[in-house]
Design an enzyme around this catalytic site. Structure first.
Site, PDB file in Angstrom:
ATOM      1  N   ASP A   1       0.854  -1.202   0.000  1.00 25.32           N
ATOM      2  CA  ASP A   1       0.000   0.000   0.000  1.00 25.32           C
ATOM      3  C   ASP A   1       0.879   1.238   0.000  1.00 25.32           C
ATOM      4  O   ASP A   1       1.248   1.726   1.058  1.00 25.32           O
ATOM      5  CB  ASP A   1      -0.925  -0.032   1.216  1.00 25.32           C
ATOM      6  CG  ASP A   1      -1.967   1.071   1.176  1.00 25.32           C
ATOM      7  OD1 ASP A   1      -2.120   1.696   0.117  1.00 25.32           O
ATOM      8  OD2 ASP A   1      -2.624   1.303   2.209  1.00 25.32           O
TER       9      ASP A   1
ATOM     10  N   GLU B   1      -2.799  10.121  -0.616  1.00 24.16           N
ATOM     11  CA  GLU B   1      -4.062   9.367  -0.596  1.00 24.16           C
ATOM     12  C   GLU B   1      -4.437   8.996   0.825  1.00 24.16           C
ATOM     13  O   GLU B   1      -5.590   9.074   1.218  1.00 24.16           O
ATOM     14  CB  GLU B   1      -3.932   8.091  -1.453  1.00 24.16           C
ATOM     15  CG  GLU B   1      -5.245   7.327  -1.638  1.00 24.16           C
ATOM     16  CD  GLU B   1      -5.580   6.362  -0.527  1.00 24.16           C
ATOM     17  OE1 GLU B   1      -6.762   5.958  -0.427  1.00 24.16           O
ATOM     18  OE2 GLU B   1      -4.705   6.008   0.279  1.00 24.16           O
ATOM     19  N   GLU B   2      -3.430   8.611   1.610  1.00 22.04           N
ATOM     20  CA  GLU B   2      -3.720   8.101   2.962  1.00 22.04           C
ATOM     21  C   GLU B   2      -4.269   9.176   3.892  1.00 22.04           C
ATOM     22  O   GLU B   2      -4.983   8.862   4.840  1.00 22.04           O
ATOM     23  CB  GLU B   2      -2.454   7.503   3.584  1.00 22.04           C
ATOM     24  CG  GLU B   2      -1.901   6.297   2.845  1.00 22.04           C
ATOM     25  CD  GLU B   2      -2.792   5.066   2.906  1.00 22.04           C
ATOM     26  OE1 GLU B   2      -3.891   5.153   3.484  1.00 22.04           O
ATOM     27  OE2 GLU B   2      -2.392   4.028   2.374  1.00 22.04           O
TER      28      GLU B   2
HETATM   29 ZN   LIG Z   1      -3.612   2.660  -0.483  1.00 19.97          ZN
END
Ligand SMILES: [Zn+2]
Length: 508
Positions: free
Chosen positions: A338, A372-373
């Site tokens: 991720d 994004e996080e």
């Molecule tokens: Zn992600």
């Protein structure tokens, strides 16, 4: 032309091909196929016409030659170590890439340089992003039923992203445990005032084991997101959330949390599944007191960038197909699954177009999204900066569900997309990625594009194990299986090419 031809023609002479194609087409059409010796009728329809008739008359958006190019791209992606090498550099050499951090900036510079070296037109597009820094994170149970005098019990936890701090020497308060919102609402007034509230929502491991890790995650992540608001509204001085993840190795899973205007901001952390169980057990026996120390800091917002790299289209350079992942990661591990993996399989799409000398009609635009996080600030900036261009966005792909085996493609948009993509799915079928799945959304960073009517896509990844490591210290390079990574690179590359080189843009 039919979906089956390109796959079936490789390595066959024409007669074998004809029979195999007809057999496949008959199977697709649900009709029995018999290799008949009877002479053909006069003026028979061509094979192509018969295939079109058998498969519903739909014309493929790609020629035989384009489908063959897709096969070459698929095979190259399965062999080429580029994606794995790039992932190794991003994770092992650069490391975690928390939004606003020096490593996030190093990753921006590195990826931009790599894309420039391939001959892509690279732009760094500005976005202001949060710069939150993790501090001390520690907790001990200091009072509990059956305690041996003079002892404490450690609780393993990690601060949630965006959390405010406790005083430097921590806070000490009784713990109240609820499994869900209903149990919180059922408590008498004042039951949580001045206390530490734990939301003990269990991750649905059975759902994840059935392959629906994403919905198991969605079921729990609401507590991580809204827990501080709900707890503070009930008078809590801090909130704990059971980690949203599937493994039981006493690993806490971080992730972003939320505050609301007018509601006190209270410190927030995720405890491991084991520690949530312990606190639940002990509080069921009597009062439990916890000493909690969290010292994260919110620094001023930092200037950062989306890395945008265009492989220019030959006929319609203004028409764009986005292929993307997010470059930022959490800080506990090194952001391999991720979402380093999503970035490098997207980089591979550009790399293989260069290696094979392929220049599609439309522009293939690699994007490494930032932050994004912590709120998708990079994606939000893109939606503002490119707002006049969405009609010319022919498709957007994001990979952000790890790097395990892909079984196919999610698509969001018109229902015709499923039928339209069938030839592409057929090309990907030989690596087990030929399933087409309609979905309302395909990725956090491209959700805005989906909303604007841009057809959007994502690999359908095996999600059984992703949430065991997601947002933990164990999200590291070794978790990525090189073969699975290459399969994902194949899906991204073949799909990006297909969207960028079809005679007409994808239906919207
Ligand atoms: Zn992600």
């Amino acid at each position: 032309m039919s979906r089956s031809i390109a796959v079936l023609t490789s390595g066959m002479d024409f007669n074998q091909t004809s029979l195999a194609v007809l057999a496949a087409a008959a199977l697709l059409a649900g009709a029995p196929f018999v290799a008949s010796q009877t002479p053909a009728p006069s003026n028979p329809p061509s094979i192509m016409e018969r295939l079109d008739a058998m498969t519903g008359g739909g014309k493929s958006a790609w020629t035989r030659q384009q489908l063959s190019t897709m096969e070459h791209l698929r095979e190259a992606a399965m062999k080429d170590p580029y994606a794995l090498d790039e992932l190794r550099h991003l994770t092992c050499n650069i490391g975690p890439r928390l939004s606003g951090s020096a490593q996030a900036q190093a990753a921006v510079d590195y990826v931009a340089g790599e894309m420039r070296s391939l001959g892509a037109e690279v732009t760094l597009e500005k976005a202001m992003v949060p710069h939150w820094v993790r501090g001390v994170e520690r907790a001990e149970i200091v009072n509990w039923p059956g305690q041996t005098p003079g002892t404490t019990q450690k609780v393993v936890l990690t601060a949630l992203g965006g959390s405010v701090a406790t005083p430097a020497d921590g806070i000490t308060a009784d713990v109240v445990v609820v499994d869900n919102w209903q149990q919180l609402r059922a408590l008498p007034p004042g039951a949580v005032t001045g206390k530490i509230l734990l939301f003990n929502h269990r991750f649905d491991k059975e759902l994840a084991a059935q392959g629906d890790g994403l919905n198991a995650y969605v079921g729990g992540v609401v507590y991580r997101g809204a827990g501080p608001i709900a707890a503070a509204s009930a008078g809590a001085v801090a909130v704990l959330v059971r980690s949203v993840g599937g493994a039981d190795f006493r690993l806490p899973h971080t992730g972003m949390t939320e505050y609301a205007p007018g509601v006190p901001k209270i410190p927030a952390a995720a405890v491991t599944a084991e520690d949530a169980e312990l606190l639940k057990d002990l509080t069921s026996q009597g009062p439990v007191k916890l000493h909690l120390t969290l010292t994260p800091q919110a620094m001023p917002d930092a200037q950062s960038y989306n890395v945008v790299a265009d492989w220019k289209g030959t006929e319609h350079p203004e028409q764009v197909v986005v292929v993307s992942g997010h470059l930022d990661s959490w800080d506990l591990g090194t952001g391999a699954i991720d979402d380093g993996a999503g970035v490098v399989v997207s980089m591979q799409a550009i790399h293989l177009l260069k290696e094979l000398g392929i220049h599609p009609r439309r522009t293939v635009r690699f994007v490494a999204w930032m932050s994004e996080e912590e709120g998708s600030e990079g994606a939000a900036a893109y939606m503002i900066d490119h707002k006049e261009e969405f009609a010319d966005h022919s498709g957007a792909i994001e990979s952000d569900l790890g790097a395990d085996h892909p079984v196919g493609i999610y698509y969001a948009g018109k229902s015709e997309l499923g039928q339209w993509l069938r030839p592409v799915a057929e090309v990907l079928d030989s690596i087990g990625a030929g399933t087409l799945v309609s979905a309302p959304e395909t990725g956090e960073d491209i959700a805005g594009l989906t909303e604007k009517g841009v057809p959007s896509f994502a690999p359908v990844q095996d999600s059984r194990f992703y949430f065991n490591y997601h947002h933990t210290a164990a999200d590291t390079f070794d978790k990525v299986d090189p073969k699975h990574l290459n399969e994902n690179a194949a899906v991204m590359t073949v799909l990006a090419y297909a969207l960028a080189d079809s005679a007409e843009p994808s239906p919207r």
